[in-house]
Design a protein around this motif. Structure first.
Motif, PDB file in Angstrom:
ATOM      1  N   ALA A   1      -4.661  12.697  11.576  1.00  9.03           N
ATOM      2  CA  ALA A   1      -6.073  12.391  11.375  1.00  9.03           C
ATOM      3  C   ALA A   1      -6.367  11.900   9.963  1.00  9.03           C
ATOM      4  O   ALA A   1      -7.332  11.168   9.746  1.00  9.03           O
ATOM      5  CB  ALA A   1      -6.923  13.625  11.681  1.00  9.03           C
ATOM      6  N   SER A   2      -5.510  12.264   9.009  1.00  9.14           N
ATOM      7  CA  SER A   2      -5.715  11.839   7.612  1.00  9.14           C
ATOM      8  C   SER A   2      -5.213  10.431   7.349  1.00  9.14           C
ATOM      9  O   SER A   2      -5.368   9.919   6.231  1.00  9.14           O
ATOM     10  CB  SER A   2      -5.008  12.810   6.669  1.00  9.14           C
ATOM     11  N   LEU A   3      -4.617   9.782   8.357  1.00  9.22           N
ATOM     12  CA  LEU A   3      -3.927   8.514   8.135  1.00  9.22           C
ATOM     13  C   LEU A   3      -4.684   7.301   8.661  1.00  9.22           C
ATOM     14  O   LEU A   3      -4.200   6.171   8.532  1.00  9.22           O
ATOM     15  CB  LEU A   3      -2.550   8.562   8.802  1.00  9.22           C
ATOM     16  N   GLU A   4      -5.832   7.510   9.253  1.00  7.44           N
ATOM     17  CA  GLU A   4      -6.544   6.403   9.896  1.00  7.44           C
ATOM     18  C   GLU A   4      -6.763   5.236   8.933  1.00  7.44           C
ATOM     19  O   GLU A   4      -6.406   4.092   9.215  1.00  7.44           O
ATOM     20  CB  GLU A   4      -7.885   6.897  10.444  1.00  7.44           C
ATOM     21  N   ALA A   5      -7.343   5.512   7.774  1.00  8.89           N
ATOM     22  CA  ALA A   5      -7.644   4.438   6.832  1.00  8.89           C
ATOM     23  C   ALA A   5      -6.372   3.844   6.236  1.00  8.89           C
ATOM     24  O   ALA A   5      -6.289   2.631   5.998  1.00  8.89           O
ATOM     25  CB  ALA A   5      -8.552   4.955   5.712  1.00  8.89           C
ATOM     26  N   ALA A   6      -5.368   4.683   6.013  1.00  5.70           N
ATOM     27  CA  ALA A   6      -4.131   4.215   5.388  1.00  5.70           C
ATOM     28  C   ALA A   6      -3.437   3.156   6.231  1.00  5.70           C
ATOM     29  O   ALA A   6      -2.788   2.246   5.693  1.00  5.70           O
ATOM     30  CB  ALA A   6      -3.198   5.393   5.151  1.00  5.70           C
TER      31      ALA A   6
ATOM     32  N   ARG B   1       0.864  -1.175   0.000  1.00  5.54           N
ATOM     33  CA  ARG B   1       0.000   0.000   0.000  1.00  5.54           C
ATOM     34  C   ARG B   1       0.908   1.234   0.000  1.00  5.54           C
ATOM     35  O   ARG B   1       1.873   1.300   0.769  1.00  5.54           O
ATOM     36  CB  ARG B   1      -0.903  -0.001   1.229  1.00  5.54           C
ATOM     37  N   ALA B   2       0.621   2.198  -0.851  1.00  5.09           N
ATOM     38  CA  ALA B   2       1.452   3.391  -0.989  1.00  5.09           C
ATOM     39  C   ALA B   2       0.686   4.619  -0.526  1.00  5.09           C
ATOM     40  O   ALA B   2      -0.466   4.835  -0.915  1.00  5.09           O
ATOM     41  CB  ALA B   2       1.882   3.575  -2.442  1.00  5.09           C
ATOM     42  N   LEU B   3       1.322   5.414   0.313  1.00  3.35           N
ATOM     43  CA  LEU B   3       0.709   6.643   0.811  1.00  3.35           C
ATOM     44  C   LEU B   3       1.147   7.820  -0.046  1.00  3.35           C
ATOM     45  O   LEU B   3       2.333   7.997  -0.330  1.00  3.35           O
ATOM     46  CB  LEU B   3       1.128   6.896   2.256  1.00  3.35           C
ATOM     47  N   SER B   4       0.188   8.639  -0.450  1.00  2.83           N
ATOM     48  CA  SER B   4       0.493   9.819  -1.255  1.00  2.83           C
ATOM     49  C   SER B   4      -0.447  10.954  -0.860  1.00  2.83           C
ATOM     50  O   SER B   4      -1.628  10.725  -0.589  1.00  2.83           O
ATOM     51  CB  SER B   4       0.333   9.509  -2.744  1.00  2.83           C
ATOM     52  N   ARG B   5       0.082  12.172  -0.856  1.00  5.40           N
ATOM     53  CA  ARG B   5      -0.782  13.337  -0.630  1.00  5.40           C
ATOM     54  C   ARG B   5      -1.659  13.604  -1.849  1.00  5.40           C
ATOM     55  O   ARG B   5      -2.670  14.285  -1.748  1.00  5.40           O
ATOM     56  CB  ARG B   5       0.076  14.566  -0.311  1.00  5.40           C
ATOM     57  N   THR B   6      -1.239  13.093  -3.003  1.00  9.82           N
ATOM     58  CA  THR B   6      -2.007  13.266  -4.250  1.00  9.82           C
ATOM     59  C   THR B   6      -2.201  11.906  -4.902  1.00  9.82           C
ATOM     60  O   THR B   6      -1.594  11.597  -5.932  1.00  9.82           O
ATOM     61  CB  THR B   6      -1.277  14.224  -5.203  1.00  9.82           C
TER      62      THR B   6
ATOM     63  N   VAL C   1      -3.251   5.062  -1.489  1.00 11.57           N
ATOM     64  CA  VAL C   1      -4.193   5.718  -0.576  1.00 11.57           C
ATOM     65  C   VAL C   1      -3.718   7.140  -0.302  1.00 11.57           C
ATOM     66  O   VAL C   1      -2.526   7.448  -0.393  1.00 11.57           O
ATOM     67  CB  VAL C   1      -4.324   4.949   0.752  1.00 11.57           C
ATOM     68  N   GLY C   2      -4.651   8.001   0.046  1.00 13.28           N
ATOM     69  CA  GLY C   2      -4.325   9.385   0.341  1.00 13.28           C
ATOM     70  C   GLY C   2      -4.036   9.588   1.816  1.00 13.28           C
ATOM     71  O   GLY C   2      -4.552   8.876   2.682  1.00 13.28           O
ATOM     72  N   GLY C   3      -3.208  10.582   2.099  1.00  9.30           N
ATOM     73  CA  GLY C   3      -2.881  10.919   3.480  1.00  9.30           C
ATOM     74  C   GLY C   3      -1.629  11.761   3.549  1.00  9.30           C
ATOM     75  O   GLY C   3      -0.841  11.798   2.604  1.00  9.30           O
ATOM     76  N   ASP C   4      -1.468  12.443   4.669  1.00  9.86           N
ATOM     77  CA  ASP C   4      -0.337  13.345   4.867  1.00  9.86           C
ATOM     78  C   ASP C   4       0.280  13.034   6.219  1.00  9.86           C
ATOM     79  O   ASP C   4      -0.409  13.073   7.250  1.00  9.86           O
ATOM     80  CB  ASP C   4      -0.829  14.794   4.822  1.00  9.86           C
ATOM     81  N   LEU C   5       1.575  12.702   6.229  1.00  4.38           N
ATOM     82  CA  LEU C   5       2.234  12.359   7.494  1.00  4.38           C
ATOM     83  C   LEU C   5       2.166  13.491   8.511  1.00  4.38           C
ATOM     84  O   LEU C   5       2.258  13.249   9.714  1.00  4.38           O
ATOM     85  CB  LEU C   5       3.697  11.989   7.234  1.00  4.38           C
ATOM     86  N   ALA C   6       2.039  14.725   8.043  1.00  4.64           N
ATOM     87  CA  ALA C   6       1.960  15.856   8.962  1.00  4.64           C
ATOM     88  C   ALA C   6       0.588  15.981   9.603  1.00  4.64           C
ATOM     89  O   ALA C   6       0.408  16.760  10.542  1.00  4.64           O
ATOM     90  CB  ALA C   6       2.310  17.149   8.229  1.00  4.64           C
ATOM     91  N   ASP C   7      -0.391  15.207   9.126  1.00  2.00           N
ATOM     92  CA  ASP C   7      -1.765  15.269   9.622  1.00  2.00           C
ATOM     93  C   ASP C   7      -2.212  13.857  10.004  1.00  2.00           C
ATOM     94  O   ASP C   7      -2.714  13.100   9.179  1.00  2.00           O
ATOM     95  CB  ASP C   7      -2.673  15.856   8.539  1.00  2.00           C
TER      96      ASP C   7
END
Length: 276
Positions: A54-59, A28-33, A46-52
């Motif tokens: 809350a955006s990483l729950e699903a990732a 699984r790869a995390l990307s802001r875009t 999947v989308g998400g930002d390491l600085a946030d």
């Protein structure tokens, strides 16, 4: 088992992804875009930002092992939410972590070391891939490299070897609680690097050794901020011993020799050739 790779489209992250796929792992790869991320087939993006956080729950759902970077955003600013990231990983059941580190220990490194996670810090010396950023344009346009400190030694490491080490440690373990310095198989000077690159490209490349003053003026004219200029003068003019000392980490982890700069140059020669 799902393996999450952060910074998956970056210089090292794309090699972590490729090696995990080669090892037959679910990636699984995390990307802001995520919609514009170019990654191999079979990778879940999947989308998400390491600085946030809350955006990483699903990732992080169902993730067993994670490759982390210690910065976020276009400015490459150091993460300051290390404890929150570690709490998230513990809560989600992550067991094993590799972290691609920088020169200084930050909040994420400290939080990992204080945790019960199986963490491994990866500390590469100079990336061979930096050659593209610094030299490709002038070699294509003029057939010349302008740099200070021509006799500076560097034990540069191939970014694919960094990625392969990260993937192997994540997949197989055995390096928990360790900080692994990563180098190539030899220490070469800047002048030797130019010569090797010229051989791979198949054209003469002139090396113009700048004085420190000339280098400062050139970098300033290129639009570099003063802080970066001072960093480069110190890093290139006073390279610490770790930067030019070859260590056997890559062959020990991978069971094969580390890639040479000559191999890197052959793989990337087209980027240095003019279109004429």
């Amino acid at each position: 088992m799902t393996f999450l790779v952060t910074g998956a489209t970056g210089t090292v992250g794309r090699h972590v992804v490729a090696e995990l796929l080669r090892l037959g792992r679910d990636v699984r790869a995390l990307s802001r875009t995520p919609d514009s991320a170019e990654l191999p087939g079979g990778v879940e993006v999947v989308g998400g930002d390491l600085a946030d956080v809350a955006s990483l729950e699903a990732a992080f759902d169902g993730v067993t092992a994670v490759h982390l970077i210690n910065f976020a955003g276009d400015s490459y600013g150091a993460l300051d939410n290390g404890p929150d990231l570690v709490d998230l990983m513990v809560r989600k059941g992550v067991r094993r972590v590799t972290l691609l580190g920088g020169r200084d220990e930050g909040a994420l490194e400290k939080a990992l070391k204080a945790s019960d996670l199986e963490w491994t810090m990866l500390t590469p010396v100079e990336f061979m891939g930096n050659t593209l950023q610094w030299w490709a344009a002038s070699v294509r346009a003029e057939g010349v490299v302008r740099e200070p400190f021509g006799g500076r030694l560097s034990a540069m490491v191939h970014e694919a070897d960094i990625g392969a080490v990260a993937a192997t440690v994540l997949a197989e373990g055995g390096y928990a609680g360790r900080e692994l310095v990563l180098t190539g198989p030899e220490a070469i000077t800047t002048a030797e690097k130019v010569r090797i690159l010229a051989g791979a490209v198949g054209r003469d490349i002139a090396f113009v050794e700048l004085t420190e003053r000339e280098a400062r003026e050139k970098w300033a004219a290129d639009g570099m901020p003063g802080e970066l200029i001072e960093f480069l003068v110190d890093a290139l003019g006073n390279t610490p011993e770790v930067g030019y000392t070859v260590v056997p980490t890559v062959p020990e982890v991978l069971g094969r020799p580390a890639r040479t700069f000559a191999q890197w140059a052959a793989e990337n020669a087209a980027a240095f050739r003019s279109e004429d």
